[in-house]
Design a protein around this motif. Sequence first.
Motif, PDB file in Angstrom:
ATOM      1  N   ALA A   1      -4.450  11.281  -1.742  1.00  0.00           N
ATOM      2  CA  ALA A   1      -3.639  11.683  -2.561  1.00  0.00           C
ATOM      3  C   ALA A   1      -2.305  11.467  -2.354  1.00  0.00           C
ATOM      4  CB  ALA A   1      -3.957  13.093  -3.339  1.00  0.00           C
ATOM      5  N   ALA A   2      -1.837  11.823  -1.318  1.00  0.00           N
ATOM      6  CA  ALA A   2      -0.211  11.781  -0.843  1.00  0.00           C
ATOM      7  C   ALA A   2       0.136  10.247  -0.942  1.00  0.00           C
ATOM      8  CB  ALA A   2      -0.037  12.709   0.248  1.00  0.00           C
ATOM      9  N   GLY A   3       1.437  10.020  -1.086  1.00  0.00           N
ATOM     10  CA  GLY A   3       1.617   8.870  -1.307  1.00  0.00           C
ATOM     11  C   GLY A   3       2.872   8.302  -0.038  1.00  0.00           C
ATOM     12  N   LEU A   4       4.169   8.307  -0.754  1.00  0.00           N
ATOM     13  CA  LEU A   4       5.222   7.813   0.420  1.00  0.00           C
ATOM     14  C   LEU A   4       5.697   9.034   0.857  1.00  0.00           C
ATOM     15  CD1 LEU A   4       6.512   4.660  -1.948  1.00  0.00           C
ATOM     16  CD2 LEU A   4       4.892   4.945  -0.003  1.00  0.00           C
TER      17      LEU A   4
ATOM     18  N   HIS B   1       0.211  15.174   9.887  1.00  0.00           N
ATOM     19  CA  HIS B   1      -1.387  14.911  10.262  1.00  0.00           C
ATOM     20  C   HIS B   1      -2.096  13.711   9.101  1.00  0.00           C
ATOM     21  CE1 HIS B   1      -1.985  18.384  12.526  1.00  0.00           C
ATOM     22  NE2 HIS B   1      -1.395  19.237  11.937  1.00  0.00           N
ATOM     23  N   GLY B   2      -1.195  13.099   8.626  1.00  0.00           N
ATOM     24  CA  GLY B   2      -1.423  11.738   8.097  1.00  0.00           C
ATOM     25  C   GLY B   2      -1.714  12.060   6.596  1.00  0.00           C
ATOM     26  N   ARG B   3      -2.581  11.050   5.947  1.00  0.00           N
ATOM     27  CA  ARG B   3      -2.873  11.433   4.374  1.00  0.00           C
ATOM     28  C   ARG B   3      -3.483  12.623   4.266  1.00  0.00           C
ATOM     29  NH1 ARG B   3       1.083   9.711   2.795  1.00  0.00           N
ATOM     30  NH2 ARG B   3       1.705   9.868   4.995  1.00  0.00           N
ATOM     31  N   ASN B   4      -3.539  12.980   2.973  1.00  0.00           N
ATOM     32  CA  ASN B   4      -4.178  14.218   2.592  1.00  0.00           C
ATOM     33  C   ASN B   4      -4.737  14.141   1.118  1.00  0.00           C
ATOM     34  OD1 ASN B   4      -2.604  16.018   0.668  1.00  0.00           O
ATOM     35  ND2 ASN B   4      -1.188  15.317   2.183  1.00  0.00           N
ATOM     36  N   GLN B   5      -5.878  14.888   0.903  1.00  0.00           N
ATOM     37  CA  GLN B   5      -6.278  15.006  -0.530  1.00  0.00           C
ATOM     38  C   GLN B   5      -6.798  16.291  -0.721  1.00  0.00           C
ATOM     39  OE1 GLN B   5      -8.389  11.939  -3.380  1.00  0.00           O
ATOM     40  NE2 GLN B   5     -10.121  12.874  -2.474  1.00  0.00           N
TER      41      GLN B   5
ATOM     42  N   PRO C   1       0.728  -1.278  -0.107  1.00  0.00           N
ATOM     43  CA  PRO C   1      -0.020   0.193  -0.042  1.00  0.00           C
ATOM     44  C   PRO C   1       0.678   1.334   0.007  1.00  0.00           C
ATOM     45  CG  PRO C   1       0.195  -1.173   2.196  1.00  0.00           C
ATOM     46  CD  PRO C   1       0.809  -1.891   1.108  1.00  0.00           C
ATOM     47  N   THR C   2       0.475   2.176  -0.706  1.00  0.00           N
ATOM     48  CA  THR C   2       1.297   3.549  -0.963  1.00  0.00           C
ATOM     49  C   THR C   2       0.591   4.675  -0.589  1.00  0.00           C
ATOM     50  OG1 THR C   2       0.492   3.623  -3.209  1.00  0.00           O
ATOM     51  CG2 THR C   2       2.669   2.533  -2.999  1.00  0.00           C
TER      52      THR C   2
ATOM     53  N   ILE D   1       6.516   8.954  -6.386  1.00  0.00           N
ATOM     54  CA  ILE D   1       6.466   8.530  -4.990  1.00  0.00           C
ATOM     55  C   ILE D   1       5.155   8.269  -4.643  1.00  0.00           C
ATOM     56  CG2 ILE D   1       8.670   9.245  -4.062  1.00  0.00           C
ATOM     57  CD1 ILE D   1       7.293  11.661  -2.844  1.00  0.00           C
ATOM     58  N   TYR D   2       4.409   8.059  -5.720  1.00  0.00           N
ATOM     59  CA  TYR D   2       2.966   7.621  -5.663  1.00  0.00           C
ATOM     60  C   TYR D   2       1.876   8.790  -5.002  1.00  0.00           C
ATOM     61  CZ  TYR D   2       4.279   2.863  -6.668  1.00  0.00           C
ATOM     62  OH  TYR D   2       5.108   1.926  -7.276  1.00  0.00           O
ATOM     63  N   ASN D   3       2.034   9.797  -5.128  1.00  0.00           N
ATOM     64  CA  ASN D   3       1.342  11.058  -5.190  1.00  0.00           C
ATOM     65  C   ASN D   3       0.487  10.834  -6.354  1.00  0.00           C
ATOM     66  OD1 ASN D   3       2.821  11.566  -2.895  1.00  0.00           O
ATOM     67  ND2 ASN D   3       3.556  13.307  -3.774  1.00  0.00           N
TER      68      ASN D   3
END
Length: 669
Positions: A480-483, A488-492, A32-33, A414-416
Amino acid sequence: MSSPFLFPLIQSTVIPNPSPFFSPNLLSSPLPTNSFFQNFVLNNGDQHEYFHPYLVKSANSSLSLSYPLMFFSTALLYQVFVPDLTISSKSSSRYSSSHRSHVVSSYSDLSVTLEFPSSNLRFFLVKGSPFITAEVTRRTSVSISTVHAILSFSSSDSLTKHTVRLDNNQTWLIYASSPVHFSRTSSSEITSDDGFFGVIRIAALPDSENPRSEETLDRFSSCYPISGDAALKKPYRVEYKFQKRSSGDLLLLAHPLHLKLLSETESNCTVLHDFKYRSIDGDLVGVVGASWVLKINPIPVSWHSTKGIKQDSDKEIISALIKDVKDLNPSNISTNSSYFYGKRVARAARLALIAEEISYPHVIPKIKNFLKQSIEPWLYGTFKGNGFLYEKTWKGLVTKQGSSSTTADFGFGIYNDHHYHIGYFIYGMAVLAKIDPDWGEKHKPQAYSLVEDYVNLGRNSNPYYTSLRCFDLYSLHSWAAGLTEFEHGRNQESSSEAINAYYSAALMGLVYEDSDLVATGSTLTALEILAAQTWWHVEESNDMYGKEFVKENRIVGILWSNKRDSVLWWAPADCRSCRLLIQVLPLTPITEVLFSDVGYVKELVEWTEPDLKTAEESSKGFTFALEGIYDKENALEKIRKLKGFDDGNSLTNLLWWIYSRGQGNTSQS
């Protein structure tokens, strides 16, 4: 359908090494990315993640929990991480904070298991569990410490329940699967005797209005989840199944969108409406049951507008269409960015579908040639300066530019942003396959390899790609944010481009008569729309985000797992037209479903209008398009005066939008 086709291989020089954090048996599979636990496998793995209702941080062979308070302002809101409780064992103290102390031994759609070999601890971290569950794998002494002062500590007669009251007004409950004697070793720590072996569950007593919350936690303390899977077996339906241990019923927490979609009869579960935890996503409400069924209302996924265009309204569109098609030339695409190039491809595809809808086929051959010449070099590695490639470490697509730079193509390497970029190409390829079936059949392997990079299901998955790379099946929207590690964790940022990605996948399913892909794409599109309406769209009546934030904002800029921000990655908060644009583009038939609440649309447009005096011409069109939902004539006049358009938009597309709104002004809400 899963395809054996792979893009040319590349060895990326910029992606991180996953082997320090993933169990060796997991490294041979796609990883998972964009997951809810991504911070745990990046850098030192010691940045916290949000598990609803707790922020969880792994460091120094220990796990820290925070039942966070919310910070509110006019510009942003976020949950503040404070290590309210930290769980460790005697054997963990000799490890430095930089030591990579944990290993991901398993993960699923809704959970991750962290092993701490040096501490004899295993944590089953399941999204939405009101308990943090730790398994002590060998007899050892367990320590529970806090940054606060312990005001009081007590144990039940059976020594299987312990209560810790802290000086920050929090009360934490500790449950053990067998008797364990804890003693206070300092004003901020309790420690068990050396003989404990079994399961410990920890829960913060929620600050809900229900005085019986502690009774509820007591009642469901023995049954614990070890993993959770989500399945899309039928269209517009998501099924959760949690694996549990011990007897009794399972208690979990549902966020507001879960509650809207949850079918209690089909799920065989019960909602405890008065058992709540606070959350940045809205109140988390108790649900008793290990199987959930979420049912979504179907949405229209089609090539053309739902209302159509009257024949006597198409002359202006035809005039713009002829001009826009005349200007199509692959050599005029000055960018080699996968994002901006994809937008140009999708823009041209829109022209073909509009030509179909208004029965003006004369321009379609030129559009078809443009799409062929612009798309094919990306599929065969012949595009100068960029192209899609495959890397085998995390196992997925990167771009040539992105394989050696973390910033090129907005971090695609980097998987964004995979669903954004590829979604535009998929839209163009689906339209090209529609207007040229022979081309579509020839390039079907490439089409599926692209779409499965971000729309791939475990039940019939393509072994080259991870399952649903961007979509979070607990949050019910994408990240949306990858590696990259984030506080604050993942974001979109762009909810609408995420919608476009799954909408485009559904269209590809239509053109290839693939009912599974249509169902998956349509279901994810509908969920992404509902999530945008729930968490990105900020109505004046919003009671989730606090009065300060709601007063100044009608739409979220960047949504994080643990924060809501008014700024964009590329523009400040006061550029309101920018914030509207990034949550609207691209303008397609599915946009009508996204902005179906006319009352909110009017609020959003009126909030944006003061910014239009200084806004760029290219961004104004999206505000005018939304205005056309409730005031068609005024919006049309403004669109006619525009002197520039976004690189994924056109005058033709804006006219199509206005003329497909129906007749006259709209007043429904």
